[in-house]
Write an enzyme that holds these catalytic residues in place. Structure first.
Site, PDB file in Angstrom:
ATOM      1  CB  SER A  72      83.280  88.793  52.488  1.00  0.00           C
ATOM      2  OG  SER A  72      83.602  89.963  54.038  1.00  0.00           O
ATOM      3  CE  LYS A 125      85.424  86.512  54.159  1.00  0.00           C
ATOM      4  NZ  LYS A 125      86.844  86.523  54.106  1.00  0.00           N
ATOM      5  CE  LYS A 149      84.073  88.996  57.828  1.00  0.00           C
ATOM      6  NZ  LYS A 149      85.586  88.873  57.911  1.00  0.00           N
ATOM      7  CG  ASP A 164      87.109  85.441  57.802  1.00  0.00           C
ATOM      8  OD1 ASP A 164      87.327  85.187  59.081  1.00  0.00           O
ATOM      9  OD2 ASP A 164      86.924  87.043  57.641  1.00  0.00           O
ATOM     10  CD  GLU A 185      88.618  84.405  55.673  1.00  0.00           C
ATOM     11  OE1 GLU A 185      87.438  83.622  55.078  1.00  0.00           O
ATOM     12  OE2 GLU A 185      89.764  85.375  55.496  1.00  0.00           O
ATOM     13  CG  ASP A 190      92.362  87.385  56.848  1.00  0.00           C
ATOM     14  OD1 ASP A 190      93.706  87.915  56.143  1.00  0.00           O
ATOM     15  OD2 ASP A 190      91.470  87.444  56.251  1.00  0.00           O
ATOM     16  CE  LYS A 233      91.476  89.849  54.327  1.00  0.00           C
ATOM     17  NZ  LYS A 233      91.421  90.323  55.156  1.00  0.00           N
ATOM     18  N   GLY A 242      89.573  91.107  51.315  1.00  0.00           N
ATOM     19  CA  GLY A 242      89.547  92.251  50.701  1.00  0.00           C
ATOM     20  C   GLY A 242      89.951  93.073  51.876  1.00  0.00           C
TER      21      GLY A 242
END
Ligand code: OSB
Ligand code: MG
Length: 375
Positions: free
Chosen positions: A135, A161, A163, A188, A213, A238, A262, A290
Site C-alpha cells: 500500500s 495499491k 492511496k 484505496d 477500495e 474495508d 483486517k 494492514g
C-alpha cells in the site's frame, strides 16, 4: 489455561517512511501492546487503533481505557480454554473491536504455544506462503510515487495499491498505467468520495484496476451498491465491514465484489475467520489488510493470511517498509517472488524482543488474576 497477569504497554515508534492517506499523514505510531503471562508462557497482542479516531472511531486512548477497565478484568475473572472463547467473555461490551482483537489474538497465540502448533494451523491455515502487495501512500510529487512503485516492483511485490483522493487519482492512475500497463493495480480512497463523484469514478474503468477500495462513506453499504452497479471495476470494502453480518449484507446487496479483512477492524481472529468463511461460501475473494503494524500484529496477519480464501495479495509486507528496527526476530521479509513464508513452528513463529519493547515503552500497567486456590 490459567492466565496469571496481563501487561499493557504503550510504545512509541517512528515510521521509517511517513504514510499519507486521504484522512491524514502518519509519521510515527503510538501502539498499545498486550502481554499475557500464563502457565510459564508469554503471548503478545497488538492493538491496531491509531493515535486519532480517523480510520475508525477507536483510538489508542479509548482502547487503553476499555482494555484496562472492562476487557482485561473480564478475561482475568473467567476460566478460558482458548482464543475461540474470548468473544463470548467480552460480548457484554459493545464495539471497541480493535481493543477486543488485541486481547483475543494474544489468547489464540497463547493457545497455539500451549498446543505446540503454529498459529496458522490453529486458525485453519493451509497456505505455506502468502502473496504480498504493498500500500503506497500519497507522495509529495508524482515523480516520487513513480520511483517508489519501481522499487516495490523490483523487490517482487505482486500488487500495488495507491492511496488516492480527489487531486491524486485519475492523472496518477494514467501515469502509472502508461509505464506499467499490466501490473495488478488498485486504489484505496478511505471513504473520501461522495455521490457527486460517481461519474468521475466511472471513468476509472479504463485503468483496469483490480479493485477500488472503500470509495464512499466508512459506514455505508447502500450507496456502494449503487456505485457498484454503475462501474465494471470491483469495489472492495474495508472500513464498512465490521463483522460476518456486514459481509453478508454487503455481498447480498452487491456493495462489493472483494473484501479486505483486517483482524482488528472485525474484533479478533474468531470474527475474521467467520468473515473469511462467509465470503468463501459466496465465492467472494478476500485479502488481508494492514494497519502499519509492528512485527507482533504483522505475524498475526501472516497466520490469518494462510487461510484458503485469502486469494489476493494482501497489504502484509516486509518489516523494513515500516521500521528501522522491528520488535520481533527474525524481521518479516518478502521473497523476490513477492511472498512471505508462513512459519510452521509453535506460536506465531517469531520471537518478540522484550528489551527493545522496554526501550520504546512510555506507559505500562499490569493487571493480575486473583491468586489461584490450591488444595
Ligand atoms: O485503509 O488499508 C487502509 C493504513 C492505516 C489505516 C488504513 C489503511 C492503511 C493502509 C496501510 O493501507 C496498509 C499497511 O501497509 O499496513
Ligand atoms: Mg483501506
Amino acid at each position: 489455561m490459567h492466565i496469571d497477569a496481563i501487561h499493557m504497554r504503550e510504545i512509541n515508534m517512528p515510521l521509517a517512511y511517513p504514510f499519507e492517506t486521504s484522512f491524514g499523514l502518519t509519521t510515527g505510531r503510538r501502539i498499545l501492546l498486550l502481554e499475557i503471562e500464563a502457565d510459564g508462557l508469554t503471548a503478545w497482542g497488538e492493538c491496531v487503533a491509531g493515535e486519532h479516531p480517523y480510520f475508525s472511531d477507536e483510538m489508542i486512548d479509548t482502547a487503553w481505557i476499555i482494555s484496562e477497565t472492562e476487557l482485561i478484568p473480564r478475561l482475568l475473572e473467567t476460566g478460558i480454554e482458548g482464543g475461540g472463547g474470548v468473544p463470548g467473555i467480552l460480548k457484554q461490551v459493545r464495539g471497541h473491536r480493535m481493543a477486543k482483537a488485541a486481547l483475543e489474538n494474544a489468547v489464540w497465540d497463547l493457545e497455539s504455544q500451549m498446543k505446540n502448533i503454529s498459529l496458522s494451523k490453529l486458525l485453519g491455515g493451509t497456505r505455506k506462503v502468502i502473496p504480498c502487495g504493498v500500500s503506497i501512500g500519497i507522495q509529495p510529487t508524482p515523480e516520487q510515487l513513480m520511483d517508489k512503485i519501481a522499487l516495490e516492483l523490483e523487490a517482487g511485490y505482486q500488487r500495488i495499491k495507491l492511496k488516492c483522493k480527489p487531486d491524486w487519482d485519475s492523472s496518477i492512475f494514467e501515469m502509472v498505467r502508461k509505464r506499467w500497463p499490466s501490473i495488478l493495480l488498485s486504489c484505496d480512497a478511505n471513504s473520501v468520495y461522495r455521490m457527486k463523484d460517481f461519474d468521475h469514478i466511472a471513468t476509472w474503468d479504463e485503468f483496469k484496476l483490480l479493485m477500488i477500495e472503500q470509495p464512499l462513506w466508512y459506514d455505508d453499504f447502500y450507496f456502494h451498491s449503487m456505485l457498484q452497479k454503475r462501474i465494471e471495476t470491483a469495489i472492495c470494502l474495508d472500513e464498512s465491514i465490521r463483522n460476518r453480518r456486514d459481509a453478508l449484507a454487503a455481498i447480498d446487496m452487491e456493495s462489493c465484489k472483494i473484501i479486505n479483512i483486517k483482524v482488528g477492524r472485525v474484533g479478533g481472529f474468531s470474527e475474521a475467520i467467520a468473515v473469511h468463511n462467509v465470503a468463501e461460501e459466496r465465492a467472494i475473494p478476500v485479502w488481508c489488510g494492514g494497519m502499519l503494524e509492528t512485527g507482533i500484529g504483522r505475524a498475526h496477519n501472516i497466520a490469518l493470511s494462510s487461510l484458503p480464501n485469502f486469494q489476493l495479495p494482501g497489504d502484509v509486507s516486509a518489516s523494513a517498509r515500516y521500521w528501522e528496527e522491528d520488535i520481533i526476530e527474525p524481521e518479516v521479509t518478502v521473497s523476490k517472488k513477492g511472498e512471505i513464508q508462513v512459519p510452521t513452528s509453535a506460536g506465531s513463529g517469531y520471537k518478540v524482543l522484550p528489551k527493545r519493547i522496554e526501550k520504546l515503552t512510555v506507559r505500562q500497567q499490569t493487571l493480575r488474576a486473583k491468586a489461584r486456590v490450591t488444595a
